[in-house]
Structures are given as structure tokens and as C-alpha cells.
Design a protein around this motif. Structure first.
Motif, short mmCIF file in Angstrom:
data_model
loop_
_atom_site.label_atom_id
_atom_site.label_comp_id
_atom_site.label_asym_id
_atom_site.label_seq_id
_atom_site.Cartn_x
_atom_site.Cartn_y
_atom_site.Cartn_z
N LYS A 1 28.75 15.89 35.90
CA LYS A 1 30.15 16.30 36.07
C LYS A 1 30.57 17.25 34.94
CE LYS A 1 34.43 16.08 37.61
NZ LYS A 1 34.83 16.68 38.89
N GLY A 2 30.18 16.91 33.71
CA GLY A 2 30.53 17.78 32.59
C GLY A 2 29.89 19.14 32.70
N ALA A 3 28.61 19.18 33.12
CA ALA A 3 27.91 20.46 33.24
C ALA A 3 28.53 21.33 34.34
CB ALA A 3 26.43 20.21 33.53
N VAL A 4 28.83 20.73 35.49
CA VAL A 4 29.42 21.50 36.60
C VAL A 4 30.81 22.01 36.23
CG1 VAL A 4 30.27 21.32 38.97
CG2 VAL A 4 28.08 20.29 38.37
N THR A 5 31.60 21.19 35.57
CA THR A 5 32.95 21.62 35.14
C THR A 5 32.85 22.79 34.16
OG1 THR A 5 33.72 19.33 35.41
CG2 THR A 5 35.10 20.81 34.14
N LEU B 1 31.97 25.91 36.10
CA LEU B 1 33.09 26.40 36.91
C LEU B 1 34.13 27.11 36.06
CD1 LEU B 1 33.74 23.50 39.47
CD2 LEU B 1 33.16 25.87 40.02
N ALA B 2 34.19 26.79 34.79
CA ALA B 2 35.19 27.41 33.91
C ALA B 2 34.83 28.87 33.60
CB ALA B 2 35.30 26.60 32.63
N LYS B 3 33.60 29.28 33.82
CA LYS B 3 33.17 30.67 33.53
C LYS B 3 33.25 31.51 34.80
CE LYS B 3 30.08 29.39 29.74
NZ LYS B 3 28.70 29.48 29.20
N PRO B 4 33.38 32.85 34.61
CA PRO B 4 33.45 33.74 35.77
C PRO B 4 32.18 33.65 36.62
CG PRO B 4 34.13 34.88 33.78
CD PRO B 4 33.55 33.60 33.34
N ARG B 5 32.33 33.52 37.92
CA ARG B 5 31.19 33.41 38.85
C ARG B 5 31.50 34.21 40.10
NH1 ARG B 5 26.84 31.29 36.14
NH2 ARG B 5 27.64 29.74 34.64
N ASP B 6 30.42 34.62 40.78
CA ASP B 6 30.67 35.28 42.06
C ASP B 6 31.05 34.20 43.09
OD1 ASP B 6 28.31 34.10 43.16
OD2 ASP B 6 27.11 35.66 42.20
N ALA B 7 31.48 34.63 44.24
CA ALA B 7 32.04 33.72 45.25
C ALA B 7 31.01 32.68 45.70
CB ALA B 7 32.54 34.53 46.45
N ILE C 1 31.19 22.60 45.57
CA ILE C 1 30.61 21.53 46.40
C ILE C 1 29.95 20.47 45.52
CG2 ILE C 1 28.83 20.99 48.10
CD1 ILE C 1 29.37 23.76 49.34
N ALA C 2 29.18 20.92 44.52
CA ALA C 2 28.52 19.98 43.61
C ALA C 2 29.55 19.15 42.85
CB ALA C 2 27.63 20.74 42.63
N ASN C 3 30.66 19.78 42.45
CA ASN C 3 31.72 19.07 41.73
C ASN C 3 32.37 18.01 42.61
OD1 ASN C 3 33.39 18.70 39.39
ND2 ASN C 3 35.05 19.68 40.55
N GLU C 4 32.66 18.37 43.86
CA GLU C 4 33.28 17.42 44.77
C GLU C 4 32.34 16.25 45.08
OE1 GLU C 4 34.31 19.78 48.12
OE2 GLU C 4 36.12 20.65 47.19
#
Length: 494
Positions: A289-293, A296-302, A310-313
Motif C-alpha cells: 500500500k505504501g509503495a503504490v501510494t 501514485l503521487a508522482k506524474p504518470r501517464d494514463a 487498480i492495484a491501490n483499490e
């Protein structure tokens, strides 16, 4: 050289009529011998002869019985008259006083015989009762060593035959329909055993030495017990039946207690395993959870953001599953100890709605709670968890956008909180199982994701507060989940 087999004398049993004839002849011979001795060998007066004959007749009554003593009394009376009362040598009496003496002798002999026989009979009955009590005690000791109901039933038949020395016995277990028998040889039918067990009326046939008694304890029938070659008294049969009923009930209680203990140990083991597994899962989940969060905080393509979302959910869903398993393990291990204090139900409801704001978006939630509602004696977080579960349940099983109603009202010494939805409702046959572990409605198993633990956890939390949870529903008319918690009875500190 062939040897001739030695001759063996075989003693044939003497028949009952033959024994009676021998005793009768022996009684008459004894009286005749006494008369001969006093008449020919030792001369004596009639009083001495009469007393000696009375003693002999009493001995005959004691040793052999009343019939033999009566025969001896008649022969003694005739002998006394013929040999010792004048005129000697004739069956006549010249002195009227001798008639009185002869009559007194006969009455005394008969009365003494009757008393001797009665004493003998009482002594025999006392010995028989004592033997019955001793045998009942021995049977009770045997029954205490039995384990299961089946082994107790087998032990009962064998112990009765061995202890009471009867020809055969049979026990009918009414609960299982089994028959445990030994050498009854068709003397007792299964139908007779069933009838006695059902009616509770004993069947005793002394002529055939057959007895069947019901086995009952506290109005509860366990079966029936039959005897072949039985000479026990009715009191002994009733005591034996009661003793057997206690033995069967004891074996059944031990068996049920063993099953309950085994089930409890199994539940404790499962709860311990679930607890350990959930803890082992929670540690890596926290890292994921910490790694995915962080990603997600960094800029990513769509595409990358979608995959990370999806991985976070799914990590959140898996985390909720682990939390549910932990809660269930704590409930089953009886380690759920609410930190109870006075709390207002409206405060708990508003806090829950705030946390569920995202899931409730687009739905109208109506609150029906009177301002005069007393404080509840509950653990804030635990009751909030119950409300979350009921709201999640209403959201998942009602149409999108359908309104919900949350109500609370005081009913005596408890507060009843309800969550109503406008879903499809719950079939009547499923309402009694909806709070069971892992149970999910047939119509929703494939449509709604879940473990089937949520409502079971809610039930455990409410019951840990000394409350109760239930559902009221009808197909097509929605459902109302309600739970009751105790009112705080102390004084509120401001």
C-alpha cells in the motif's frame, strides 16, 4: 491292547414331584421314629411326647415347608392318640380332658408350623432383597465404566446377565433404533420392546419368566429392557430400569460433552490459525500500500496511473479482508472486549456517515433520531464499525441512488438503531442464516464481491455489548437491519 472305558455314574436330576414325595415320606418317618422311641425304648408321658413332636414339626416346617409339617402334625396326632392316650391301642379317648389335650396339640403344631414357615419365608425374602441390592450396586459400578452410548448399551446387557445370572437380556435404544441382545431366542419380540418404550408400561409374565421394563429418566424415554429367565421382584426391576436410565443418560452426557469440547477446540484452532495468517498478510500489505501510494503521487501517464489505481483499490480491498479475518478471530476466541462508555448514538451515526461519504455519494440518507435520545453504554469505534457494515450492506444490495433511512429510538433499557434500504429484500429461508460466517445470499453471490464475514462480525460486536441484532425483510420490499444496545445507566460527567 484296548482298554475298556471306566464306568461313570451319571446322577440324574430328581424331578420336583419326586422331591416333594421324598420330603413328605421323610416327615412321616421322623414322627413315626419319635413315637417308636418313646413307646418302646424310652417310656415317657403324653406331655413329653407332645412337646417333642411339636419341636420336630417346627423343624420340618423350617426345613421343608408347610405341607410336610401339616402331614407330620396329622400323623403325630394319630400316633399320640393311639399309643399314649387311654385306652391305649385304640383310636378312641375315654377322658374328655384328653380330647382337649389332643386338640391343643394339633392347633399348637399347626400354628407353630405356620409361624416357622412364615419366618423362613421372611428370611428368604430378606436374603433375596439383600442379594438384589448387592447386584444392583455391582451393576452400577459396571455402568460407571462405560464410555459412549453404544458401549454402555452393550455393557448393560452383558453385566445384567453376569450379575443377575439370568438366561438372556435385550436392550432397545429408542433414539437410534438399535437392539443389543444376548440369548433371548425369540422369547421377546422387537415389537414388544418398541411398545413398552413408547407406552412406558412394563410387561411382566411370571409364568414364562419374561419381563420388559421401560427405560425413562425425567419423563424422557431412552428405550426398554427385556429379561428372559427373570425372577427379580417388581421393585428390583424398577430400580434396575432407573439405574440403567441413569447409566445411559450419563454416557450420553459424556459423549455430548466430548463432542462439544472437540468442536470448541476446533474453533479455537481455526481462530488461532486465522489470526496468525491475517497478521502475516497485514505486514506485506502495508508495504504494498505504501509503495503504490508513493508511485501514485508522482506524474504518470494514463495507462500507468490506471494500473496503479487498480492495484491501490485491490490492496484496500485485501486490507479490509484481513481486518475482517482478524476481527472474526478475536470474536471466536472471545478476545473482543469493548471499552464501553456513555456515547450519543447521533454522534456515532454522523461520524460514520462522514467516513462513508464517498460510498454514499448520490444517495439520500434520511435520519430519524429524537433529540431526547439517551446515551448508550457502548464502545464508540466498535458500534461505528457495526454501522459501517450495515451501510455497506445497504449500498451493495440496493439499486444505485436508492434512499436509505437511519433511525434510532429508545425502547425501555435499550436503544434500537436501524438501517433501512429499498433493495430486493431477503428470502424468508435465508433470513435465519444471514448472520452466519461466510454465508452470502444466493441471488448475490456472483454479483457482489465479499467474504460473508461482515454481518457475522457485526453480530459478534453487538453481542459483546450484551445486545442483539436482527433483520426484517420481505422480497421486493427492502430490508431493515436493526441492533439493540444498552442504555447508559450511570451519571454523565460534564
Amino acid at each position: 491292547m484296548r482298554t475298556r472305558p471306566a464306568l461313570q455314574w451319571v446322577r440324574k436330576p430328581v424331578s420336583k414331584p419326586m422331591r416333594a414325595t421324598i420330603r413328605l415320606a421323610g416327615s412321616v418317618a421322623l414322627v413315626a421314629a419319635i413315637i417308636f422311641v418313646y413307646f418302646r425304648v424310652v417310656p415317657a408321658n403324653s406331655l413329653t411326647v407332645a412337646l417333642t413332636l411339636v419341636l420336630a414339626i417346627m423343624g420340618i416346617a423350617t426345613w421343608w415347608g408347610f405341607t410336610e409339617s401339616i402331614a407330620a402334625a396329622i400323623v403325630g396326632t394319630l400316633g399320640l392318640n393311639y399309643f399314649f392316650l387311654p385306652p391305649i391301642g385304640e383310636f378312641t379317648i375315654s377322658d374328655p380332658e384328653n380330647w382337649v389335650a389332643l386338640a391343643a396339640f394339633l392347633v399348637t403344631a399347626v400354628t407353630a408350623s405356620e409361624l416357622s414357615v412364615r419366618v423362613r419365608r421372611r428370611a428368604a425374602e430378606a436374603i433375596a432383597r439383600r442379594q438384589e441390592v448387592e447386584r444392583l450396586y455391582a451393576l452400577g459400578q459396571d455402568l460407571l465404566l462405560s464410555g459412549s452410548v453404544r458401549s454402555a448399551a452393550r455393557d448393560i446387557v452383558n453385566s445384567i446377565i453376569r450379575t443377575f445370572e439370568i438366561r438372556g437380556a435385550v436392550f432397545f435404544n429408542q433414539l437410534t433404533g438399535e437392539f443389543f441382545q444376548s440369548d433371548v431366542r425369540g422369547s421377546i419380540s422387537n415389537e414388544q420392546l418398541r411398545r413398552v418404550a413408547e407406552t412406558g408400561e412394563a410387561l411382566i409374565e411370571p409364568n414364562q419368566q419374561i419381563a420388559i421394563v421401560p427405560i425413562r429418566l425425567g419423563g424422557r424415554s431412552s428405550g426398554s429392557l427385556g429379561f428372559v429367565g427373570c425372577t427379580l421382584s417388581t421393585a428390583a426391576l424398577n430400580a434396575l430400569a432407573y439405574l440403567v436410565a441413569i447409566g445411559i443418560e450419563r454416557a450420553r452426557t459424556i459423549e455430548e460433552a466430548s463432542q462439544v469440547e472437540a468442536a470448541r477446540q476446533s474453533e479455537v484452532l481455526k481462530a488461532t490459525l486465522l489470526d496468525a495468517l491475517a497478521h502475516d498478510l497485514k505486514t506485506p500489505l502495508t508495504s504494498i500500500k505504501g509503495a503504490v501510494t508513493h508511485l501514485l503521487a508522482k506524474p504518470r501517464d494514463a495507462e500507468e496511473r490506471e494500473l496503479l489505481t487498480i492495484a491501490n483499490e485491490e490492496a484496500d480491498r485485501l486490507n479490509r479482508l484481513v481486518v475482517e479475518v482478524l476481527e472474526m478471530a478475536r470474536i471466536e476466541a472471545s478476545k473482543l472486549h469493548p471499552d464501553r462508555a456513555p456515547h450519543n448514538i447521533p454522534d456515532i451515526v454522523h461520524a460514520t456517515l462522514k467516513e462513508q461519504e464517498e460510498q454514499l455519494r448520490g444517495r439520500k440518507v434520511e435520519l430519524r433520531m429524537p433529540p431526547s435520545l439517551p446515551a448508550a453504554d457502548v464502545d464508540f469505534e466498535f458500534i461505528q464499525q457495526v454501522l459501517k457494515q450495515l451501510l455497506d450492506n445497504a449500498i451493495n444490495y440496493s439499486p444505485p441512488g436508492a434512499p436509505l433511512i437511519i433511525s434510532a429510538q429508545a425502547e425501555g433499557e435499550r436503544i434500537v438503531v436501524s438501517v433501512a434500504d429499498e433493495g430486493r429484500g431477503i428470502p424468508v429461508d435465508e433470513q435465519s442464516r444471514i448472520f452466519d460466517k461466510f454465508y452470502r445470499g444466493r441471488a448475490w453471490r456472483e454479483k457482489v464481491l465479499g467474504t460473508g464475514l461482515g454481518l457475522s462480525i457485526a453480530k459478534g460486536i453487538v453481542e459483546a455489548h450484551g445486545g442483539k441484532i436482527w433483520v426484517t425483510s420481505a422480497p421486493g420490499k427492502g430490508s431493515v437491519f436493526s441492533f439493540a444496545v444498552p442504555v447508559f445507566k450511570g451519571e454523565l460527567v460534564s
